[in-house]
Design a protein around this motif. Structure first.
Motif, PDB file in Angstrom:
ATOM      1  N   THR A 123       0.835  -1.207   0.000  1.00 54.61           N
ATOM      2  CA  THR A 123       0.000   0.000   0.000  1.00 54.61           C
ATOM      3  C   THR A 123       0.869   1.256   0.000  1.00 54.61           C
ATOM      4  OG1 THR A 123      -1.754  -1.157   1.159  1.00 54.61           O
ATOM      5  CG2 THR A 123      -1.823   1.240   1.254  1.00 54.61           C
ATOM      6  N   ALA A 124       1.927   1.228   0.808  1.00 52.53           N
ATOM      7  CA  ALA A 124       2.828   2.396   0.825  1.00 52.53           C
ATOM      8  C   ALA A 124       3.371   2.638  -0.585  1.00 52.53           C
ATOM      9  CB  ALA A 124       3.972   2.150   1.813  1.00 52.53           C
ATOM     10  N   ALA A 125       3.725   1.541  -1.279  1.00 51.92           N
ATOM     11  CA  ALA A 125       4.296   1.689  -2.627  1.00 51.92           C
ATOM     12  C   ALA A 125       3.245   2.178  -3.620  1.00 51.92           C
ATOM     13  CB  ALA A 125       4.887   0.352  -3.089  1.00 51.92           C
ATOM     14  N   ILE A 126       2.041   1.596  -3.589  1.00 54.35           N
ATOM     15  CA  ILE A 126       1.058   1.986  -4.619  1.00 54.35           C
ATOM     16  C   ILE A 126       0.559   3.409  -4.382  1.00 54.35           C
ATOM     17  CG2 ILE A 126       0.402  -0.351  -5.270  1.00 54.35           C
ATOM     18  CD1 ILE A 126      -1.992  -0.258  -3.566  1.00 54.35           C
ATOM     19  N   ARG A 127       0.566   3.852  -3.129  1.00 47.62           N
ATOM     20  CA  ARG A 127       0.196   5.260  -2.893  1.00 47.62           C
ATOM     21  C   ARG A 127       1.127   6.173  -3.673  1.00 47.62           C
ATOM     22  NH1 ARG A 127      -1.349   6.164   3.515  1.00 47.62           N
ATOM     23  NH2 ARG A 127      -3.238   4.922   3.418  1.00 47.62           N
ATOM     24  N   TRP A 167      -5.252 -10.019  -7.033  1.00 49.90           N
ATOM     25  CA  TRP A 167      -6.340  -9.840  -8.008  1.00 49.90           C
ATOM     26  C   TRP A 167      -7.060  -8.511  -7.745  1.00 49.90           C
ATOM     27  CZ3 TRP A 167      -7.569 -15.387  -6.239  1.00 49.90           C
ATOM     28  CH2 TRP A 167      -6.797 -16.296  -6.969  1.00 49.90           C
ATOM     29  N   SER A 168      -7.290  -8.192  -6.474  1.00 47.80           N
ATOM     30  CA  SER A 168      -8.015  -6.947  -6.154  1.00 47.80           C
ATOM     31  C   SER A 168      -7.196  -5.729  -6.562  1.00 47.80           C
ATOM     32  CB  SER A 168      -8.320  -6.878  -4.657  1.00 47.80           C
ATOM     33  OG  SER A 168      -9.142  -7.960  -4.286  1.00 47.80           O
ATOM     34  N   TRP A 169      -5.915  -5.722  -6.219  1.00 47.55           N
ATOM     35  CA  TRP A 169      -5.057  -4.583  -6.588  1.00 47.55           C
ATOM     36  C   TRP A 169      -4.942  -4.468  -8.104  1.00 47.55           C
ATOM     37  CZ3 TRP A 169      -0.409  -5.224  -2.642  1.00 47.55           C
ATOM     38  CH2 TRP A 169      -0.763  -4.590  -1.439  1.00 47.55           C
ATOM     39  N   ALA A 170      -4.815  -5.614  -8.790  1.00 48.71           N
ATOM     40  CA  ALA A 170      -4.676  -5.573 -10.251  1.00 48.71           C
ATOM     41  C   ALA A 170      -5.901  -4.907 -10.879  1.00 48.71           C
ATOM     42  CB  ALA A 170      -4.482  -6.983 -10.810  1.00 48.71           C
ATOM     43  N   LEU A 171      -7.084  -5.261 -10.371  1.00 42.34           N
ATOM     44  CA  LEU A 171      -8.324  -4.665 -10.881  1.00 42.34           C
ATOM     45  C   LEU A 171      -8.382  -3.173 -10.587  1.00 42.34           C
ATOM     46  CD1 LEU A 171     -11.210  -7.068  -9.776  1.00 42.34           C
ATOM     47  CD2 LEU A 171     -10.699  -6.316 -12.101  1.00 42.34           C
ATOM     48  N   GLU A 172      -8.107  -2.852  -9.321  1.00 41.11           N
ATOM     49  CA  GLU A 172      -8.285  -1.482  -8.842  1.00 41.11           C
ATOM     50  C   GLU A 172      -7.280  -0.505  -9.461  1.00 41.11           C
ATOM     51  OE1 GLU A 172      -8.614  -1.533  -4.569  1.00 41.11           O
ATOM     52  OE2 GLU A 172      -8.038   0.572  -4.475  1.00 41.11           O
ATOM     53  N   LEU A 173      -6.075  -0.995  -9.748  1.00 45.35           N
ATOM     54  CA  LEU A 173      -4.998  -0.085 -10.128  1.00 45.35           C
ATOM     55  C   LEU A 173      -4.655  -0.097 -11.603  1.00 45.35           C
ATOM     56  CD1 LEU A 173      -2.836  -0.935  -7.023  1.00 45.35           C
ATOM     57  CD2 LEU A 173      -4.096   1.192  -7.421  1.00 45.35           C
ATOM     58  N   ARG A 174      -5.419  -0.860 -12.353  1.00 42.76           N
ATOM     59  CA  ARG A 174      -5.155  -0.989 -13.794  1.00 42.76           C
ATOM     60  C   ARG A 174      -5.119   0.378 -14.482  1.00 42.76           C
ATOM     61  NH1 ARG A 174      -5.958  -5.823 -16.875  1.00 42.76           N
ATOM     62  NH2 ARG A 174      -5.751  -5.212 -19.040  1.00 42.76           N
ATOM     63  N   GLU A 175      -6.126   1.194 -14.187  1.00 41.29           N
ATOM     64  CA  GLU A 175      -6.221   2.508 -14.843  1.00 41.29           C
ATOM     65  C   GLU A 175      -5.106   3.460 -14.395  1.00 41.29           C
ATOM     66  OE1 GLU A 175      -8.383   2.894 -17.288  1.00 41.29           O
ATOM     67  OE2 GLU A 175      -8.969   0.823 -16.855  1.00 41.29           O
ATOM     68  N   ASP A 176      -4.484   3.149 -13.271  1.00 42.83           N
ATOM     69  CA  ASP A 176      -3.391   3.996 -12.764  1.00 42.83           C
ATOM     70  C   ASP A 176      -2.032   3.535 -13.279  1.00 42.83           C
ATOM     71  OD1 ASP A 176      -4.819   5.815 -10.897  1.00 42.83           O
ATOM     72  OD2 ASP A 176      -5.386   3.917  -9.964  1.00 42.83           O
ATOM     73  N   GLY A 177      -2.039   2.520 -14.137  1.00 41.15           N
ATOM     74  CA  GLY A 177      -0.769   2.052 -14.699  1.00 41.15           C
ATOM     75  C   GLY A 177       0.054   1.230 -13.719  1.00 41.15           C
ATOM     76  N   VAL A 178      -0.619   0.654 -12.723  1.00 45.91           N
ATOM     77  CA  VAL A 178       0.111  -0.202 -11.774  1.00 45.91           C
ATOM     78  C   VAL A 178      -0.242  -1.655 -12.088  1.00 45.91           C
ATOM     79  CG1 VAL A 178       0.512  -0.787  -9.347  1.00 45.91           C
ATOM     80  CG2 VAL A 178       0.029   1.591  -9.999  1.00 45.91           C
ATOM     81  N   ARG A 179       0.746  -2.430 -12.443  1.00 51.96           N
ATOM     82  CA  ARG A 179       0.547  -3.862 -12.700  1.00 51.96           C
ATOM     83  C   ARG A 179       0.808  -4.630 -11.419  1.00 51.96           C
ATOM     84  NH1 ARG A 179       3.799  -6.705 -15.539  1.00 51.96           N
ATOM     85  NH2 ARG A 179       5.614  -5.355 -15.644  1.00 51.96           N
ATOM     86  N   VAL A 180      -0.021  -5.646 -11.165  1.00 50.88           N
ATOM     87  CA  VAL A 180       0.139  -6.416  -9.929  1.00 50.88           C
ATOM     88  C   VAL A 180       0.046  -7.907 -10.248  1.00 50.88           C
ATOM     89  CG1 VAL A 180      -0.649  -6.695  -7.545  1.00 50.88           C
ATOM     90  CG2 VAL A 180      -1.065  -4.531  -8.745  1.00 50.88           C
ATOM     91  N   ASN A 181       1.105  -8.626  -9.967  1.00 51.22           N
ATOM     92  CA  ASN A 181       1.121 -10.074 -10.171  1.00 51.22           C
ATOM     93  C   ASN A 181       1.669 -10.746  -8.914  1.00 51.22           C
ATOM     94  OD1 ASN A 181       0.364 -10.386 -13.101  1.00 51.22           O
ATOM     95  ND2 ASN A 181       2.073  -8.940 -13.300  1.00 51.22           N
ATOM     96  N   ALA A 182       1.580 -12.056  -8.900  1.00 46.79           N
ATOM     97  CA  ALA A 182       2.176 -12.804  -7.784  1.00 46.79           C
ATOM     98  C   ALA A 182       2.940 -13.992  -8.338  1.00 46.79           C
ATOM     99  CB  ALA A 182       1.096 -13.273  -6.822  1.00 46.79           C
ATOM    100  N   ILE A 183       3.892 -14.418  -7.567  1.00 48.94           N
ATOM    101  CA  ILE A 183       4.741 -15.538  -7.938  1.00 48.94           C
ATOM    102  C   ILE A 183       4.510 -16.637  -6.901  1.00 48.94           C
ATOM    103  CG2 ILE A 183       6.698 -14.635  -6.650  1.00 48.94           C
ATOM    104  CD1 ILE A 183       8.528 -15.274  -8.849  1.00 48.94           C
ATOM    105  N   ASP A 184       4.419 -17.865  -7.352  1.00 47.64           N
ATOM    106  CA  ASP A 184       4.377 -19.031  -6.454  1.00 47.64           C
ATOM    107  C   ASP A 184       5.707 -19.754  -6.636  1.00 47.64           C
ATOM    108  OD1 ASP A 184       1.758 -18.524  -5.792  1.00 47.64           O
ATOM    109  OD2 ASP A 184       0.974 -20.418  -6.550  1.00 47.64           O
ATOM    110  N   PRO A 185       6.689 -19.459  -5.804  1.00 49.60           N
ATOM    111  CA  PRO A 185       8.007 -20.074  -6.026  1.00 49.60           C
ATOM    112  C   PRO A 185       8.081 -21.445  -5.347  1.00 49.60           C
ATOM    113  CG  PRO A 185       8.121 -18.550  -4.185  1.00 49.60           C
ATOM    114  CD  PRO A 185       6.678 -18.588  -4.619  1.00 49.60           C
TER     115      PRO A 185
END
Ligand SMILES: NC(=O)c1ccc[n+]([C@@H]2O[C@H](COP(=O)([O-])OP(=O)(O)OC[C@H]3O[C@@H](n4cnc5c(N)ncnc54)[C@H](O)[C@@H]3O)[C@@H](O)[C@H]2O)c1
Length: 296
Positions: A123-127, A167-185
């Protein structure tokens, strides 16, 4: 020109294992890193290794569960270079215990670190990314355990929460140019050392082999990829399915217990889902057919 030249990226939990491997690879591709860990020695060692290879990094000791520390990581990135391009929310803890023996303290600790920690630093970063108008990239760390795994239910739930957050951040931030993915290592690290019955091959399961996926998902090469959970397991790479409503979609103005029972025995019976990290076949309830091929 390197892939991540001039990019500024925060990586949490870099004092060991996967976080160190991600940091070294991101640095090798030209990124300036803000490094975090609660383990001062491990953090210093990663910082040293990056500098020894000619990389640039700023190290900050602190917990991702501390909101003030989370915001200070962003402030550090901006103070160092005037920008923040990405964050890898890697810090996490893990423990194995049958649920009947789990304790409130351990449940709270794993949720605080894995869920709140990811929320705080993310959240600190996406702000900043939204306010700057430049967007950015968030890479969370989930786990195959999010699909369900015996004896690590609390950890699995925490990583399921990270997938939902992604998934929620990816939806919410799409229009702001923020891509959000996750890795399952999947890598042989201190975190999983005590939970593996057999010591796996250090080559096949080295954290270094996972690192290029983090670099790819942070870079512009993956500019069209968002809202994805990507798994690396041994030599394999695959996407994790997103859970949502599926056919058949039954409708009735009054679902009584009897109607529900009928639906489960008829229309839904063939569609009951596999569950668990190993995608074990669904074992039908006694007296029901279960899906075709259902087996123990
Ligand atoms: N190793 C695997 O196979 C595997 C599989 C799935 C997911 N993961 C996830 O990958 C991430 C890294 O795992 P790893 O295996 O490298 O673990 P690790 O234990 O080797 O490293 C985790 C690092 O996070 C740090 N950390 C813990 N709590 C912290 C906090 N509150 N604030 C800042 N740093 C903190 C630790 O000090 C450590 O350096 C974790 O989120 C883990 O759940 C690992």
């Amino acid at each position: 020109m390197k892939l991540l030249e001039d990019r500024v990226i925060i990586v949490t939990g870099v004092g060991a294992g996967l976080g160190r491997a991600y940091s070294l690879d991101l640095s090798r591709h030209g990124a300036l890193l803000v490094l975090n860990d609660i383990d001062e020695e491990g953090l210093a060692e990663t910082d040293r290794q990056i500098r020894a290879r000619g990389g640039r990094a700023v190290a900050r000791v602190g917990s991702v569960c501390d909101w003030d520390h989370a915001t200070s990581l962003v402030d550090t990135a901006v103070a160092s270079s005037g920008r923040l391009d990405g964050i890898v929310n890697n810090a996490g803890i893990h423990y194995v215990v049958p649920s009947v023996h789990d304790t409130p303290e351990r449940m709270r600790q794993v949720m605080e670190t894995n869920v709140l920690g990811t929320q705080y630093t993310g959240t600190a970063a996406i702000r900043h990314m939204v306010a700057s108008g430049r967007g950015g990239v968030v890479l969370n760390v989930s786990s195959g355990a999010a699909s369900g795994m015996a004896s690590i239910a609390s950890y699995s739930a925490s990583k399921g929460a990270v997938a939902s957050l992604t998934w929620s951040w990816a939806l919410e931030l799409r229009e702001d140019g923020v891509r959000v993915n996750a890795i399952d290592p999947a890598a042989y690290t201190v975190q999983v050392e005590h939970t593996m019955a057999v010591r796996p091959s250090p080559v096949t399961w080295s954290p270094d082999r996972i690192a290029p996926l983090a670099t790819y998902l942070v870079s512009d090469l993956s500019a069209s990829v968002t809202g994805q959970v990507v798994r690396r397991w041994g030599d394999d790479l695959h996407l994790m399915s997103h859970h949502g409503p599926m056919a058949p979609w039954l409708s009735d103005p009054g679902w009584t217990v009897e109607k529900l029972d009928r639906a489960f025995r008829t229309e839904l019976s063939d569609h009951l889902q596999s569950y668990g990290r190993d995608m074990r076949k669904y074992v039908p309830f006694p007296g029901t057919a279960g899906p075709p091929g259902a087996e123990e």
